[in-house]
Write a protein that holds these residues in place. Structure first.
Motif, PDB file in Angstrom:
ATOM      1  N   GLY A 219       0.884  -1.222  -0.171  1.00 60.49           N
ATOM      2  CA  GLY A 219      -0.187  -0.070   0.169  1.00 60.49           C
ATOM      3  C   GLY A 219       0.975   1.325   0.190  1.00 60.49           C
ATOM      4  N   LYS A 223      -0.832   3.546  -4.654  1.00 61.83           N
ATOM      5  CA  LYS A 223      -2.260   3.933  -4.397  1.00 61.83           C
ATOM      6  C   LYS A 223      -3.238   3.012  -5.162  1.00 61.83           C
ATOM      7  CE  LYS A 223      -4.567   6.913  -1.863  1.00 61.83           C
ATOM      8  NZ  LYS A 223      -4.741   7.064  -0.426  1.00 61.83           N
ATOM      9  N   GLN A 224      -3.210   3.069  -6.361  1.00 60.43           N
ATOM     10  CA  GLN A 224      -4.105   2.228  -6.928  1.00 60.43           C
ATOM     11  C   GLN A 224      -3.791   0.795  -7.530  1.00 60.43           C
ATOM     12  OE1 GLN A 224      -5.032   5.570  -9.914  1.00 60.43           O
ATOM     13  NE2 GLN A 224      -6.993   5.463  -9.037  1.00 60.43           N
ATOM     14  N   TRP A 225      -4.826  -0.217  -7.303  1.00 66.49           N
ATOM     15  CA  TRP A 225      -4.477  -1.476  -7.622  1.00 66.49           C
ATOM     16  C   TRP A 225      -5.326  -2.180  -8.826  1.00 66.49           C
ATOM     17  CZ3 TRP A 225      -0.239  -3.908  -5.947  1.00 66.49           C
ATOM     18  CH2 TRP A 225       0.639  -3.331  -5.209  1.00 66.49           C
ATOM     19  N   THR A 236      -8.398   1.202  -4.440  1.00 68.98           N
ATOM     20  CA  THR A 236      -7.614   2.350  -4.187  1.00 68.98           C
ATOM     21  C   THR A 236      -7.063   2.261  -2.532  1.00 68.98           C
ATOM     22  OG1 THR A 236      -8.754   3.851  -5.521  1.00 68.98           O
ATOM     23  CG2 THR A 236      -7.506   4.923  -3.864  1.00 68.98           C
ATOM     24  N   VAL A 237      -5.944   2.570  -2.190  1.00 66.58           N
ATOM     25  CA  VAL A 237      -5.600   2.174  -1.020  1.00 66.58           C
ATOM     26  C   VAL A 237      -6.141   3.278   0.152  1.00 66.58           C
ATOM     27  CG1 VAL A 237      -3.632   2.430   0.642  1.00 66.58           C
ATOM     28  CG2 VAL A 237      -3.188   1.475  -1.380  1.00 66.58           C
ATOM     29  N   ASP A 238      -6.897   3.114   1.237  1.00 67.67           N
ATOM     30  CA  ASP A 238      -7.424   3.887   2.003  1.00 67.67           C
ATOM     31  C   ASP A 238      -6.483   4.072   3.259  1.00 67.67           C
ATOM     32  OD1 ASP A 238      -9.970   5.072   3.140  1.00 67.67           O
ATOM     33  OD2 ASP A 238      -9.462   3.736   4.812  1.00 67.67           O
ATOM     34  N   ALA A 240      -2.713   2.769   4.923  1.00 71.17           N
ATOM     35  CA  ALA A 240      -1.444   1.777   4.925  1.00 71.17           C
ATOM     36  C   ALA A 240      -0.408   2.290   5.839  1.00 71.17           C
ATOM     37  CB  ALA A 240      -0.810   1.911   3.416  1.00 71.17           C
ATOM     38  N   SER A 248      -2.337  -2.986   4.779  1.00 70.71           N
ATOM     39  CA  SER A 248      -2.951  -1.699   4.354  1.00 70.71           C
ATOM     40  C   SER A 248      -4.486  -2.166   4.000  1.00 70.71           C
ATOM     41  CB  SER A 248      -2.802  -1.778   2.599  1.00 70.71           C
ATOM     42  OG  SER A 248      -1.078  -1.229   2.780  1.00 70.71           O
ATOM     43  N   VAL A 250      -7.556  -1.509   1.415  1.00 68.41           N
ATOM     44  CA  VAL A 250      -7.720  -1.169   0.017  1.00 68.41           C
ATOM     45  C   VAL A 250      -9.122  -1.363  -0.197  1.00 68.41           C
ATOM     46  CG1 VAL A 250      -6.873  -1.286  -2.256  1.00 68.41           C
ATOM     47  CG2 VAL A 250      -5.535  -1.898  -0.483  1.00 68.41           C
TER      48      VAL A 250
END
Length: 474
Positions: A219, A223-225, A236-238, A240, A248, A250
């Motif tokens: 994370g 930021k984005q997966w 999107t990581v909230d 981490a 993390s 997400v």
């Protein structure tokens, strides 16, 4: 490969449809049924590992300072509790009546924690780790292959200063690294290139939205997966956290994502995740990862501290505390993947370690209970999630140049981690096709475009294939 966005998705947790057959055989029969102990309350009860963990937590509270750790004797299916201050027979009787086997030891929990604090002060050296081993009633200190010369002398002197009755020192052949590259494969793009990690467990965020847990170092890296290499982001990581801890949260971008609380154990089998549980030393656990599939082994230590060589500060150290130490193997790409028990308890998220699924080593996991408490998330499906939803065949191929080839793993010869024959490591590719094993020193986890070594043909036992996708278009 492009990723087609369709509003409604079905997400599933688990890192691959392919499993090491030995591990799968142990996992699926559900043989460890709980049994009552003998009529005499002083006789140790036969317990499942999860029940042993619950009993250990209760006895820790009841015994207070006399409690010096516990472990699960898997051969006898009994909880063994360490007690100091042998003159206090009432405490021993109390523990025995509760169903535990009791043994008297020299080192209290406070003394072992004091030893760990001394190590943090004097020996926070990249490539070192330590954890409390209740079976020996000592702190076990491990140094990887990079700890040499003056660093080794410093570590050895510190351990010797603690006394042979308090701490022991051993060497690891590998190098402690995080496993960026790992259940279901998830992908991200960074300035340094592509990164691949593994989805751990689907959860519901505190605001009710569907989300999943993975490793904190994943994370922090991106930021984005996406659920496919070079695909459009789906989450999107909230939150981490790394270093310090390694988790993390997400959130899925589509609030209608269906995210069942289950792990795909391979071969069409799933394990329903019913609750989170604390790890118990001696208990059998299973790890799922997108690089190496399903492997199993034993918890060997708790409250472990690992000092990773910093990837952002040359000469620096990234210290992570409170980890679970195991002998379950793992490799690059398994970061963030799920550690769980046969009865469906979520235990940990893959962090890092040394070795691989051939040579063995040590692997460390972030406790799920701590991650849930810190993020406010709860295990289970999010909005609109359909229970029992299967993992779809998301584009899980690829994964080439992943974080350094010496990435955690811990299947020492003779242990249970994976029980697959060499060359058939349930997702471990043959030399030259390492599906997530990288150029030495490459920590980016960058995928090699066109490398399909993570994709599985029907019957192919290597990699994370059909059934391993994070999301399936409906």
């Amino acid at each position: 490969m492009s990723h087609k966005r369709i509003p409604k998705r079905k997400a599933a947790i688990a890192a691959g449809s392919v499993a090491a057959l030995g591990a799968a055989a142990l996992l699926l029969p559900n043989a460890n049924a709980s049994q009552d102990g003998a009529a005499d309350n002083a006789t140790p009860k036969t317990l499942k590992a999860t029940d042993a963990s619950d009993l250990a937590a209760k006895l820790s509270q009841a015994l207070g300072g006399a409690f010096a750790g516990s472990y699960y004797d898997s051969a006898k299916q009994q909880l063994v509790v360490n007690v100091v201050g042998g003159d206090n027979n009432n405490l021993v009787v109390q523990a025995k009546k509760a169903g535990a086997a009791v043994r008297q030891v020299e080192n209290s929990t406070a003394e072992l924690k004091s030893a760990a604090r001394t190590l943090r002060t004097k020996a926070t050296i990249p490539g070192t780790a330590w954890a409390v081993d209740p079976r020996t009633n000592k702190v076990v200190v491990t140094a990887d292959s990079t700890v040499t010369g003056a660093k080794w002398d410093r570590l050895q002197s510190t351990v010797q200063g603690l006394g042979s009755g308090t701490a022991t020192l051993k060497k690891s052949a590998g190098t402690f690294k995080t496993f960026v590259s790992g259940g279901d494969a998830i992908f991200a793009q960074t300035q340094g290139g592509g990164v691949r990690c593994s989805l751990g467990f689907n959860v519901t965020a505190s605001d009710g939205s569907p989300a999943f847990l993975t490793a904190g170092h994943c994370g922090v890296a991106a930021k984005q997966w996406s659920d496919s290499q070079n695909g459009q982001p789906i989450a999107t990581v909230d939150q981490a956290t790394f270093p310090g801890s390694d988790f993390s949260l997400v959130k899925y971008d589509d609030p209608n994502t269906q995210a069942p609380s289950e792990v795909n154990a391979g071969n069409g089998q799933t394990v329903q995740i019913k609750q989170a549980a604390d790890a118990t030393v001696g208990a059998t656990v299973f790890r799922m990862g997108s690089t190496t599939g399903l492997h199993n082994g034993t918890v060997t230590g708790l409250d472990a501290t690992v000092n990773f060589q910093s990837e952002t500060n040359p000469g620096g150290v990234d210290t992570v505390n409170g980890l679970i130490q195991t002998n379950v193997c793992a490799e690059a790409g398994d970061s963030g993947g799920s550690l769980f028990t046969q009865d469906g308890s979520a235990v940990g998220l893959t962090s890092g370690g040394s070795g691989d699924c051939t040579a063995g080593g040590e692997t460390f996991f972030q406790p799920v209970t701590a991650a849930l408490q810190a993020t406010g998330a709860t295990l289970g499906a999010g909005n609109g999630a359909g229970a029992g939803g299967q993992a779809g065949g998301g584009q899980q191929a690829g994964g080439g140049q992943q974080a350094g080839g010496d990435q955690s793993g811990t299947a020492a010869p003779g242990d249970q981690s994976g029980t697959a024959a060499p060359g058939d490591q349930s997702g471990t590719a043959a030399p030259g096709d390492q599906s997530g094993t990288a150029n030495p020193g490459d920590q980016s986890g960058a995928a090699n475009p066109g490398d399909q070594s993570g994709a599985v043909n029907p019957g192919d036992q290597s990699g994370a294939g059909d059934g391993s996708g994070i999301a399936q278009s409906q």
